[in-house]
Design a protein around this motif. Structure first.
Motif, short mmCIF file in Angstrom:
data_model
loop_
_atom_site.label_atom_id
_atom_site.label_comp_id
_atom_site.label_asym_id
_atom_site.label_seq_id
_atom_site.Cartn_x
_atom_site.Cartn_y
_atom_site.Cartn_z
N GLN A 1 5.82 14.52 -35.82
CA GLN A 1 4.61 14.55 -36.65
C GLN A 1 4.72 13.50 -37.75
O GLN A 1 3.76 12.77 -38.01
CB GLN A 1 4.42 15.94 -37.27
CG GLN A 1 3.21 16.00 -38.18
CD GLN A 1 3.12 17.29 -38.99
OE1 GLN A 1 4.13 17.92 -39.27
NE2 GLN A 1 1.92 17.67 -39.36
N GLY A 2 5.87 13.41 -38.38
CA GLY A 2 6.08 12.44 -39.44
C GLY A 2 5.95 11.01 -38.96
O GLY A 2 5.41 10.14 -39.66
N GLN A 3 6.43 10.74 -37.76
CA GLN A 3 6.31 9.39 -37.19
C GLN A 3 4.84 9.02 -37.00
O GLN A 3 4.43 7.90 -37.31
CB GLN A 3 7.06 9.31 -35.87
CG GLN A 3 7.05 7.93 -35.26
CD GLN A 3 7.89 7.84 -34.00
OE1 GLN A 3 8.25 8.84 -33.39
NE2 GLN A 3 8.22 6.63 -33.61
N GLN A 4 4.06 9.97 -36.52
CA GLN A 4 2.63 9.72 -36.33
C GLN A 4 1.95 9.47 -37.68
O GLN A 4 1.16 8.54 -37.82
CB GLN A 4 2.00 10.91 -35.60
CG GLN A 4 0.53 10.75 -35.25
CD GLN A 4 -0.39 11.22 -36.36
OE1 GLN A 4 -0.15 12.20 -37.05
NE2 GLN A 4 -1.48 10.51 -36.55
N ILE A 5 2.25 10.29 -38.66
CA ILE A 5 1.66 10.14 -40.00
C ILE A 5 2.09 8.82 -40.62
O ILE A 5 1.29 8.10 -41.21
CB ILE A 5 2.02 11.34 -40.90
CG1 ILE A 5 1.38 12.62 -40.35
CG2 ILE A 5 1.59 11.09 -42.34
CD1 ILE A 5 1.92 13.89 -40.97
N TYR A 6 3.37 8.50 -40.49
CA TYR A 6 3.88 7.23 -41.02
C TYR A 6 3.09 6.06 -40.42
O TYR A 6 2.68 5.15 -41.14
CB TYR A 6 5.38 7.07 -40.72
CG TYR A 6 5.93 5.76 -41.24
CD1 TYR A 6 6.43 5.67 -42.53
CD2 TYR A 6 5.91 4.61 -40.47
CE1 TYR A 6 6.91 4.46 -43.03
CE2 TYR A 6 6.37 3.41 -40.95
CZ TYR A 6 6.87 3.33 -42.23
OH TYR A 6 7.32 2.13 -42.72
N LYS B 1 3.72 12.09 -53.04
CA LYS B 1 2.58 12.95 -53.36
C LYS B 1 1.75 12.42 -54.53
O LYS B 1 0.52 12.38 -54.46
CB LYS B 1 3.06 14.36 -53.67
CG LYS B 1 1.91 15.34 -53.93
CD LYS B 1 2.37 16.77 -53.97
CE LYS B 1 1.18 17.69 -54.19
NZ LYS B 1 1.51 19.10 -53.93
N TYR B 2 2.42 12.00 -55.60
CA TYR B 2 1.71 11.65 -56.84
C TYR B 2 1.57 10.15 -57.07
O TYR B 2 0.79 9.74 -57.93
CB TYR B 2 2.41 12.30 -58.04
CG TYR B 2 2.51 13.79 -57.90
CD1 TYR B 2 1.37 14.59 -57.92
CD2 TYR B 2 3.74 14.41 -57.71
CE1 TYR B 2 1.45 15.97 -57.77
CE2 TYR B 2 3.83 15.79 -57.57
CZ TYR B 2 2.69 16.55 -57.60
OH TYR B 2 2.78 17.92 -57.44
N GLY B 3 2.34 9.33 -56.37
CA GLY B 3 2.31 7.89 -56.57
C GLY B 3 3.40 7.45 -57.53
O GLY B 3 3.80 8.20 -58.42
N ILE B 4 3.85 6.25 -57.35
CA ILE B 4 4.96 5.74 -58.15
C ILE B 4 4.57 5.55 -59.62
O ILE B 4 5.36 5.80 -60.52
CB ILE B 4 5.55 4.45 -57.54
CG1 ILE B 4 6.88 4.06 -58.19
CG2 ILE B 4 4.58 3.30 -57.60
CD1 ILE B 4 8.03 4.92 -57.80
N GLU B 5 3.33 5.14 -59.88
CA GLU B 5 2.90 4.95 -61.26
C GLU B 5 3.00 6.25 -62.05
O GLU B 5 3.45 6.27 -63.20
CB GLU B 5 1.46 4.43 -61.32
CG GLU B 5 1.34 2.98 -60.93
CD GLU B 5 -0.10 2.47 -61.01
OE1 GLU B 5 -1.00 3.21 -61.49
OE2 GLU B 5 -0.31 1.32 -60.60
N ILE C 1 3.75 15.50 -45.88
CA ILE C 1 4.57 14.57 -46.67
C ILE C 1 6.04 14.77 -46.31
O ILE C 1 6.78 13.81 -46.07
CB ILE C 1 4.32 14.75 -48.18
CG1 ILE C 1 2.91 14.29 -48.54
CG2 ILE C 1 5.37 13.99 -49.01
CD1 ILE C 1 2.46 14.64 -49.95
N ALA C 2 6.48 16.02 -46.27
CA ALA C 2 7.88 16.31 -45.92
C ALA C 2 8.20 15.82 -44.51
O ALA C 2 9.29 15.26 -44.28
CB ALA C 2 8.16 17.80 -46.05
N ALA C 3 7.28 15.99 -43.57
CA ALA C 3 7.50 15.52 -42.20
C ALA C 3 7.62 14.00 -42.15
O ALA C 3 8.47 13.45 -41.43
CB ALA C 3 6.38 16.00 -41.29
N THR C 4 6.79 13.32 -42.92
CA THR C 4 6.84 11.85 -42.94
C THR C 4 8.17 11.37 -43.49
O THR C 4 8.81 10.47 -42.94
CB THR C 4 5.67 11.30 -43.78
OG1 THR C 4 4.44 11.81 -43.26
CG2 THR C 4 5.65 9.78 -43.76
N LEU C 5 8.61 11.99 -44.57
CA LEU C 5 9.92 11.64 -45.14
C LEU C 5 11.05 12.03 -44.19
O LEU C 5 12.07 11.34 -44.12
CB LEU C 5 10.08 12.28 -46.51
CG LEU C 5 9.11 11.75 -47.58
CD1 LEU C 5 9.16 12.63 -48.82
CD2 LEU C 5 9.41 10.31 -47.92
#
Length: 149
Positions: free
Chosen positions: A37-42, A93-97, A120-124
């Protein structure tokens, strides 16, 4: 009937116990379904900037003429694995800024309104699953140190 159930149980794979360092993290990088799932989202949300092969953009450590850093790699040549799971999750989730503050500028916006926490967890998890064993071991130790604080 009882014998069949016992036979199935006896043939079930035995999970290897996780080390304390592995237990400190929360990314499901050993779960094939989460990684897929994370690979697809990535591919859908991250690859355009971070590269299909997790290679990042060229000169990712040098600010462009507008003061922005290019997207870093998520492969072992980058610094993603230098950060504990929670920090990686929060950045995504929130962005680097939002995470760095102090007027830091980045093209990396947060995905809180786009992806669920599980996505998000799956992508990571997908990203982590691509790292070599030694990098994963170091990352697990980073998670363990972060958990102690």
């Amino acid at each position: 009937m009882r014998m069949r159930i016992l036979a199935v149980i006896a043939l079930a794979p035995v999970a290897q116990p996780l080390s304390a360092a592995e237990q400190a993290g929360f990314l499901p990088w050993r779960d094939p379904a989460a990684v897929a799932q994370g690979q697809q989202i990535y591919g859908e949300y991250c690859a355009a900037c971070h590269g299909a092969g997790l290679e990042g953009q060229a000169d990712w450590q040098v600010r462009d003429e507008d003061g922005y850093l290019p997207a870093p790699p998520h492969d072992p040549s980058g610094h993603t694995w230098h950060h504990p799971d929670q920090q990686l999750f929060d950045i995504t989730k929130y962005g680097i800024e939002a995470m760095v503050g102090g007027g830091y500028r980045s093209h990396m916006s947060g995905f809180a309104d786009v992806l669920t926490d599980a996505e998000i967890a799956a992508t990571l998890a997908y990203i982590k699953s691509t790292w070599p064993p030694r990098v994963i071991e170091i990352h697990d130790q980073i998670n363990a140190r972060a958990a102690v604080k």
